[in-house]
Each structure stands twice: as structure tokens, then as C-alpha cells.
Design an enzyme around this catalytic site. Structure first.
Site: not given
Ligand code: OAD
Length: 253
Positions: A125, A226
């Protein structure tokens, strides 16, 4: 140690003996314990407070470039102030101990994997700390493209020659991923023995599809999160914990 965790440790240790044996896909949860907000966590996620179409799309940028530029400036300051956590360090140290084994693929636009020492990380990204021109530089074909480092300060900065505004070097909604990056990520997912998906909601494609692609090709797939994610159904195991809580143990071999 819980049985499912012990099984994952064993799978990872076995995959560490094979070139390309392991692929790790990370999302915003990977950097959450470094103090960088995720996107979709209720209350703390950026998209619970801000409209992604206003702040993470080309149309949104064109509608209010100063606001969008300012929002990215704040996020960049947060990234610069953050430090890699024990999870980032565990992955980088594992890769150093097992050269050629681990392909790290990230959706994160921060540089915490790189600062922890991970090299050749596939960035799906983009990079929030880099800028690029909003319009293709018109000088790119006649002479070298205008240098983004020489843009005149502003919100956003603009090219002194062409008035072209800068935009953040991230992939926005509606945009294609860098083709080389997604192709390399798919190759790694389809060729690995173990795919670990860390800290992603699995809501954004094509990254979310890598788990199913890996599984179809015979990989053992596990999730570190989590909370439940949209792609838990693609995984053989869901490890309920955080990146800092689980990765040092998982990647101790
Ligand atoms: P999300 O915010 O959608 O998901 C974050 C995930 O991390 C959730 O499932 C949480 O439960 C989990 N989480 C939270 N704290 C955690 C921890 N300490 N350890 C492990 N997991 C934890 O983020 P992404 O899936 O990365 O796009 O989102 C995908 C894309 O959507 C991003 O790259 C971004 C956004 O729009 C761009 O920036 C282009």
C-alpha cells in the site's frame, strides 16, 4: 503454552528449513502496540472517526487538498515518533537467522518493519513518508521528471515549474496496487509452507485474498489477532493475541 500456539511454533520451525518456506502478511494491528492507530478497530480506528472517501481517495484529495495534506502530515509525525515493537524485531531477527526463508508482505505504510531491520519487505500500500506528483510529470518523457524534493512548500507543496501538487505515496481507495508488489506477494503466498497473517481485518483486497491463495496451494495458514477477522475462515488456526504478545514466541526458532 496453549496447544494451538505450540502447533504454530512447530510449523514455523519446520518451514524455517525451506527456502521461501514462510510468508508473513502484516496489517495495521502489527504497529498498534507502537502507538499507530489501526483503521477499523471500533473507537480507536481511523475509519471510525474519519471518512476514508474524503481522506484516502483521489476525489477526496482533489476536493480539499489542504485538509488531506494536513491529515497525512499528522499521520507522518506519528509514524516518525513511533518505534518498532517486539513483534517487528522478532520478524527481522528471524529473517537474519534464516536467510532466504521469510517473505514479509505488509499493508502498512509506516516504516517500522524497515527500522526493525527487515529488508526486501513487500509494501502493498505504499509509503506514507514518500511523496509523488498528483499528475504524471509532463517532463518525464522529454527530460528527467521534476524532482519531488524541490517542490515549493505549501499545503500541498507544488512543483515550481509545472504547479503539479504533491500527494502522499500511498495507495488510495479505487487505485491499483503496485503491480510488482502484488505479483511478488502472490508468488510468496503460493510458494510458502506456512502463511501467518498478523493484525489485519482482512477487509481490503487484494491483500485479503492472499490467505485463500496460500491455502489453495497447500500452505498451513494461521492468523494472529486479538479479535476475529474477515478471513478467519481461510485459516487453519486463529491465535488470539497481539503481535507483541505472540510473535517473539512464534519466531524464536
Ligand atoms: P484494520 O484496521 O482494518 O485492521 C486491524 C486489525 O488489527 C484488526 O483486525 C484488529 O483486531 C487487529 N489488531 C489490533 N491490535 C492488534 C495487535 N496489537 N496485534 C495484532 N492485531 C491487532 O487494518 P488493515 O487490515 O491493515 O489502506 O487495513 C487494511 C488497509 O485498510 C490498510 O492498509 C489501509 C486501510 O484503508 C491503506 O493505507 C492504503
Amino acid at each position: 503454552m496453549p496447544k494451538v500456539l505450540a502447533q504454530a511454533v512447530e510449523r514455523i520451525a519446520a518451514a524455517a528449513c525451506e527456502p521461501g518456506g514462510l510468508c508473513v502478511l502484516t496489517g495495521a494491528g502489527m504497529s498498534a502496540e507502537s502507538g499507530i492507530a489501526t483503521f477499523r478497530d471500533a473507537m480507536t480506528g481511523l475509519w471510525s472517526r474519519f471518512d476514508p472517501m474524503e481522506l484516502a481517495s483521489e476525489d477526496g484529495f482533489r476536493a480539499d487538498p489542504a485538509r488531506v495534506w494536513g491529515w497525512y502530515e499528522e499521520r507522518r509525525a506519528g509514524v516518525r515518533a513511533a518505534q518498532p515493537n517486539a513483534g517487528h524485531h522478532a520478524l527481522a531477527a528471524f529473517a537474519r537467522r534464516h536467510p532466504g526463508v521469510l517473505t514479509l508482505v505488509t499493508q502498512n505504510v509506516d516504516d517500522l518493519h524497515q527500522r526493525a531491520g527487515s529488508v526486501d519487505t513487500i509494501r502493498l500500500h505504499g509509503d506514507i513518508l514518500c511523496d509523488r506528483w498528483l499528475e504524471p510529470c509532463q517532463h518525464a518523457t522529454q527530460r528527467s521528471a521534476c524532482d519531488v524534493a524541490r517542490a515549493l512548500p505549501g499545503r500541498p507543496p507544488r512543483c515550481a515549474d509545472c504547479d503539479n501538487p504533491l500527494r502522499p505515496g500511498v495507495v488510495w481507495f479505487g487505485e491499483m496496487l503496485p503491480p510488482d508488489a502484488i505479483a511478488a506477494a502472490e508468488r510468496a503466498a503460493e510458494g510458502c509452507a506456512v502463511l501467518l497473517v498478523v493484525g489485519t481485518s482482512g477487509a481490503v483486497w487484494p491483500a485479503a485474498g492472499l490467505a485463500a491463495q496460500a491455502r489453495r496451494q497447500g500452505a498451513w495458514v494461521a492468523i494472529v489477532n486479538p479479535h476475529p477477522s474477515d478471513i478467519d475462515g481461510q485459516a487453519h488456526a486463529a491465535l488470539r493475541g497481539t503481535a507483541v504478545g505472540l510473535l517473539p514466541a512464534l519466531f524464536a526458532s
